[in-house]
Structures are given as structure tokens and as C-alpha cells.
Design an enzyme around this catalytic site. Structure first.
Site, PDB file in Angstrom:
ATOM      1  N   THR A  13      30.519  40.146  15.949  1.00 38.87           N
ATOM      2  CA  THR A  13      29.638  39.067  16.427  1.00 38.87           C
ATOM      3  C   THR A  13      28.200  39.255  15.924  1.00 38.87           C
ATOM      4  O   THR A  13      27.640  38.368  15.262  1.00 38.87           O
ATOM      5  CB  THR A  13      29.636  39.058  17.980  1.00 38.87           C
ATOM      6  OG1 THR A  13      31.002  39.048  18.409  1.00 38.87           O
ATOM      7  CG2 THR A  13      28.916  37.869  18.535  1.00 38.87           C
ATOM      8  N   VAL A  14      27.601  40.405  16.216  1.00 41.72           N
ATOM      9  CA  VAL A  14      26.188  40.615  15.857  1.00 41.72           C
ATOM     10  C   VAL A  14      26.043  40.796  14.333  1.00 41.72           C
ATOM     11  O   VAL A  14      25.113  40.264  13.725  1.00 41.72           O
ATOM     12  CB  VAL A  14      25.594  41.817  16.616  1.00 41.72           C
ATOM     13  CG1 VAL A  14      24.146  42.047  16.221  1.00 41.72           C
ATOM     14  CG2 VAL A  14      25.706  41.593  18.116  1.00 41.72           C
ATOM     15  N   ILE A 136      15.031  39.652  22.835  1.00 43.67           N
ATOM     16  CA  ILE A 136      13.670  39.799  23.409  1.00 43.67           C
ATOM     17  C   ILE A 136      12.984  41.002  22.750  1.00 43.67           C
ATOM     18  O   ILE A 136      13.535  42.100  22.770  1.00 43.67           O
ATOM     19  CB  ILE A 136      13.741  40.053  24.936  1.00 43.67           C
ATOM     20  CG1 ILE A 136      14.569  38.973  25.630  1.00 43.67           C
ATOM     21  CG2 ILE A 136      12.346  40.140  25.532  1.00 43.67           C
ATOM     22  CD1 ILE A 136      14.866  39.281  27.104  1.00 43.67           C
ATOM     23  N   GLY A 187      33.145  35.576  26.536  1.00 45.08           N
ATOM     24  CA  GLY A 187      32.766  36.595  25.539  1.00 45.08           C
ATOM     25  C   GLY A 187      31.465  37.314  25.831  1.00 45.08           C
ATOM     26  O   GLY A 187      30.857  37.903  24.950  1.00 45.08           O
ATOM     27  N   LYS A 205      20.265  50.881  28.785  1.00 46.75           N
ATOM     28  CA  LYS A 205      19.065  50.183  28.296  1.00 46.75           C
ATOM     29  C   LYS A 205      17.809  50.679  29.025  1.00 46.75           C
ATOM     30  O   LYS A 205      16.756  50.880  28.416  1.00 46.75           O
ATOM     31  CB  LYS A 205      19.249  48.673  28.471  1.00 46.75           C
ATOM     32  CG  LYS A 205      20.372  48.099  27.596  1.00 46.75           C
ATOM     33  CD  LYS A 205      20.778  46.711  28.049  1.00 46.75           C
ATOM     34  CE  LYS A 205      21.881  46.128  27.169  1.00 46.75           C
ATOM     35  NZ  LYS A 205      22.513  44.937  27.764  1.00 46.75           N
TER      36      LYS A 205
HETATM   37  N1  HSE Z   1      27.406  43.087  27.699  1.00 44.04           N
HETATM   38  C1  HSE Z   1      26.000  43.007  27.468  1.00 44.04           C
HETATM   39  C2  HSE Z   1      25.411  42.021  28.465  1.00 44.04           C
HETATM   40  C3  HSE Z   1      25.746  42.570  26.042  1.00 44.04           C
HETATM   41  O1  HSE Z   1      26.176  41.369  29.187  1.00 44.04           O
HETATM   42  O2  HSE Z   1      24.207  41.917  28.583  1.00 44.04           O
HETATM   43  C4  HSE Z   1      24.389  42.865  25.514  1.00 44.04           C
HETATM   44  O3  HSE Z   1      24.050  44.195  25.526  1.00 44.04           O
END
Ligand code: HSE
Length: 438
Positions: A13-14, A136, A187, A205
Site C-alpha cells: 500500500t505505502v 502529519i 483495510g 509511535k
Molecule cells: N494501523 C495503523 C493505524 C496504521 O490504524 O493507525 C498506521 O500506522
């Protein structure tokens, strides 16, 4: 000047989004970076699919290490995910003198210290804007835009899947399992949805944000992590009655004796902007001593939003290729030899307010018993709701909001309340943050 040569590991995807954005905005990106940025090699397990996506533009291989070692490649983009192979690939690329761009928050939260040290040693960059908050630019904001500030705290909705689930539960009154299935179908969820709903992805994160905010090493193993899987409709409704929304927040705060590092469902006053961030969107509040509170909002996941961050890193690295390696922006915002050993505080020392919900037998003196226990633990009460028992029921819900106190006091009080013969079952505890001045 010749374009800089890039190798892409993983065209899912990315990766696909990165390829598309680079191609579509090629001209402007070249003008910004000072030279072209060309993906020359792509590694993916599904070679045929990858070939169809990239056409003649790049060679495709199933062997990601071939790309990580290739002498013509100057920047490696790692979008494979996971901890083990991804880490080996990144260290191999660094060892071969390549800059790395990655969206891999799990890898950096667990192995960032080793990876950054290796990169520093080799004089290469590891850029990771896409690892936190998708599109972001929060890493850049913290590391560069807010560099004048002493950061006091960071609090963010940094997992779109769990925010989507909480929004749907509140808006549509749907149950947790039903909404999770919907999120998976759309997704949004990680390969293992436990990472989303149990707060692990947010903690990855937050670990990165905390290191950059306070100049400390990444310390994922010390993060307190609590997800949303045990939240009930009632708690969402009662919080609403009290003027709050429940959000899964990652919070990191500087205190006199260390750093708080915690992810958990949190009551947030509904008047705060962040309380109104709905669906898969992400938002991060940063409080600096000079600037005050600042808020960063946008898409936290998805092909092109995340590609926006990956390509921004590519441009940064391309620009920095010409800069003196000793004067590059440090990986964790602070120079690596002056990282601080400020401890991460144990959860028992965290200070916040609390929402407590308990089921009580509707008898005289119950409320008095509970308030006495709270007073004994130096916990002062801000609000109480006592519900009428439902038809034919003996049990009533009692909901309390407390003023700020330390977690160990609340643990002690909850243990005593649960032992009362007039209280049935466990006390539900959800932390509450005003997200104002403190
Ligand atoms: N699974 C993560 C989310 C994707 O729902 O934010 C992005 O890191």
C-alpha cells in the site's frame, strides 16, 4: 545533476503510493530537492505484481538484500514492516553506506538506539517521518519547528483504527467486535489487529515521539500500554453525560523526577479540539514552554498520506547528501552524545484524574463507604452520578470523577472498594486528562 538512486523494499500500500506520488509530482519534487529522485530498484515477494506496477522504470527482484547492498543505490526505503528482517535490511543498507527512509515504527521503537548509532557511525541518515501519524509532519515539527522549546508534554491520537472504532461506538452505538470487523474490511487495521486495539501500535509511535521530545533513548519496554478492547458502551455514554469523550491517547510528559510514557483510553473534555477528531484521523497535541499548545491533525494512515511523509524524507535526505554529515539534524533531535538518562516513571507514579465506575447494591451507606475510602487515599471527588436501578434490578451504576492524584493512591482505593460487600465485581477505571495547562 544526476538523479539520486533509490531502492524500494516492499511495494504494498505505502510503497505503491510512494511510487505514484514520486511519478506524479516528479517535476516539483525535483525543483524542491535540487535534483531528481528515481526509484531504480524494487524488492517484493510478489515479483510479477511489482513488475506490473513499476513497468520499465525500475528493476524488480525478490531479494531485498540485493537492493540493500547494491552499489548504485544511495537511499533505501524500507516498507516491509516487522522487526526482524526489516532490522537486518536496514543495518545492511547502513553498513553499505546508504541512507534509509522507513515507516517502520515497531522496528524503531524496539531497535532505534542500535539503528541510529550505526547510522551515526557511518555518517548516513535514517529518516522516519512516516513512522508516526502517517502524513502529519510531526517528527519534523518536534525535531526542527519546535526546537526552541522545552517540550512539556505530547498527547496524541496516533492509531486510526482504534479512533475509528471509538467514533463508531459512540456515534452509532455499535459494539466493539462489529466495528473492529468493519475497520479490518476497510483495510485500516495492522496485519495483527491486536497492535491497534491493545495500544501497542500507539505505544510504538509514542516511544519515538517521547525520545524526540525529551532527548532520551527509545524505551518501548517501559511504556505503559492499555488498549480499548475492554471499553463498554456504558462508559462511553456516561463519559458523554459528564461532558467528556473517550479517546485512546498516547501521552508523554516531563515531570521533575522523570518522564511519563503511557497509552490508555482517556477521558478528554469534549470542548477540546482533539476530542473531536473522529474516524481514522490522527491528531497530536504538543505543549512547548515558549509556543504553548500546538495541534497537528491529518490522515494517520493510507497509501498517499503516508507516501507524502516518505517522499518528504526522500527530499530531506537528497538535500542533506550535500551537507556536512556532522551538522545534520540529529536522529532523535538531540545530539547523540548528550541524550539524557531521565528515567521513565513507573505507572504508579503517574499523576492524572480518574473516571471510576462501579456497580453497587442500592442500600444506604454505600456511597459514604466509597467516598470514605477515597478520602483515606487522599483522592478528592469532582463529580458523582448515581443511576436509578433498572426495573427489577438490585444493582446501580455509580460513576465518579476524581481530581488529580497519583496512580498508586487510586490502585489502593480500588482494591479496598472492590472488597466492600455492597460493591459487585470490578471497578472500571479510565484516566482523564484536561489537556489544558498541565
Ligand atoms: N494501523 C495503523 C493505524 C496504521 O490504524 O493507525 C498506521 O500506522
Amino acid at each position: 545533476m544526476k538523479p539520486i538512486n533509490v531502492g524500494l523494499l516492499g511495494i504494498g500500500t505505502v510503497g505503491g503510493g510512494t511510487f505514484t506520488v514520486l511519478r506524479r509530482n516528479q517535476e516539483e519534487i525535483t525543483r524542491r530537492a535540487g535534483r531528481g529522485i528515481a526509484i531504480r530498484m524494487v524488492a517484493d515477494k510478489d515479483v510479477e505484481r511489482a513488475k506490473k506496477l513499476v513497468g520499465e522504470a525500475a528493476t524488480v527482484t525478490a531479494d531485498a538484500f540485493e537492493v540493500a547492498r547494491h552499489p548504485d543505490i544511495q537511499i533505501v526505503i524500507e516498507l516491509i514492516g516487522g522487526y526482524t528482517v526489516a532490522k537486518d535490511l536496514v543495518l545492511t543498507a547502513i553498513e553499505h553506506g546508504k541512507h534509509v527512509v522507513t515507516a517502520n515504527k515497531a522496528m524503531l521503537a524496539l531497535h532505534g538506539n542500535e539503528i541510529f548509532a550505526a547510522a551515526q557511525n557511518k555518517g548516513v541518515m535514517v529518516a522516519f517521518e512516516a513512522a508516526v501519524g502517517g502524513g502529519i509532519p510531526i517528527i519534523k515539527a518536534l525535531r526542527e519547528g519546535l526546537t526552541a522549546n522545552r517540550i512539556e508534554w505530547v498527547a496524541g491520537i496516533i492509531n486510526g483504527t482504534s479512533n475509528f472504532i471509538l467514533s463508531e461506538m459512540r456515534d452509532k452505538g455499535k459494539g466493539f467486535d462489529e466495528v473492529l470487523k468493519e475497520a479490518q474490511k476497510l483495510g485500516y487495521a495492522e496485519a495483527d489487529p491486536t497492535f491497534d486495539i491493545e495500544g501497542i501500535d500507539s505505544a510504538h509511535k509514542l516511544t519515538i515521539l517521547s525520545a524526540i521530545a525529551f532527548g532520551i533513548p527509545v524505551q518501548f519496554e517501559k511504556a505503559y500500554t492499555e488498549g480499548i478492547s475492554k471499553l463498554t458502551q456504558e462508559d462511553i455514554r456516561y463519559a458523554g453525560e459528564l461532558g467528556y469523550r473517550i479517546k485512546l491517547l498516547g501521552i508523554t510528559k516531563r515531570k521533575a523526577n522523570g518522564v511519563e510514557l503511557r497509552v490508555h483510553p482517556t477521558l478528554v473534555p469534549e470542548r477540546r479540539l482533539i476530542a473531536n477528531v473522529e474516524g481514522v484521523m490522527n491528531a497530536i497535541l504538543v505543549k512547548g514552554d515558549a509556543v504553548g499548545a500546538t495541534l497537528y491533525y491529518g490522515a494517520g494512515a493510507g497509501a498517499e498520506p503516508t507516501a507524502s511523509a516518505v517522499v518528504a524524507d526522500l527530499v530531506d535526505v537528497t538535500r542533506m547528501e550535500t551537507a556536512d554529515p556532522k551538522h545534520r539534524v540529529p536522529h532523535l533531535a538531540f545530539q547523540p552524545d548528550v541524550l539524557s538518562n531521565l528515567p521513565i516513571l513507573p505507572m504508579t507514579e503517574v499523576e492524572t484524574s480518574y473516571y471510576l465506575r462501579m456497580r453497587a447494591f442500592d442500600k444506604p451507606g454505600v456511597l459514604a463507604d466509597v467516598t470514605r475510602i477515597l478520602a483515606d487515599s487522599s483522592i478528592s471527588i469532582e463529580a458523582v452520578i448515581q443511576k436509578e436501578p433498572a426495573e427489577g434490578q438490585e444493582l446501580v451504576d455509580i460513576i465518579m470523577l476524581t481530581h488529580r492524584t497519583v496512580e498508586k493512591n487510586v490502585n489502593a482505593a480500588i482494591a479496598r472498594i472492590e472488597k466492600l460487600s455492597t460493591i459487585s465485581g470490578k471497578v472500571t477505571r479510565i484516566r482523564l486528562e484536561e489537556l489544558g495547562k498541565n
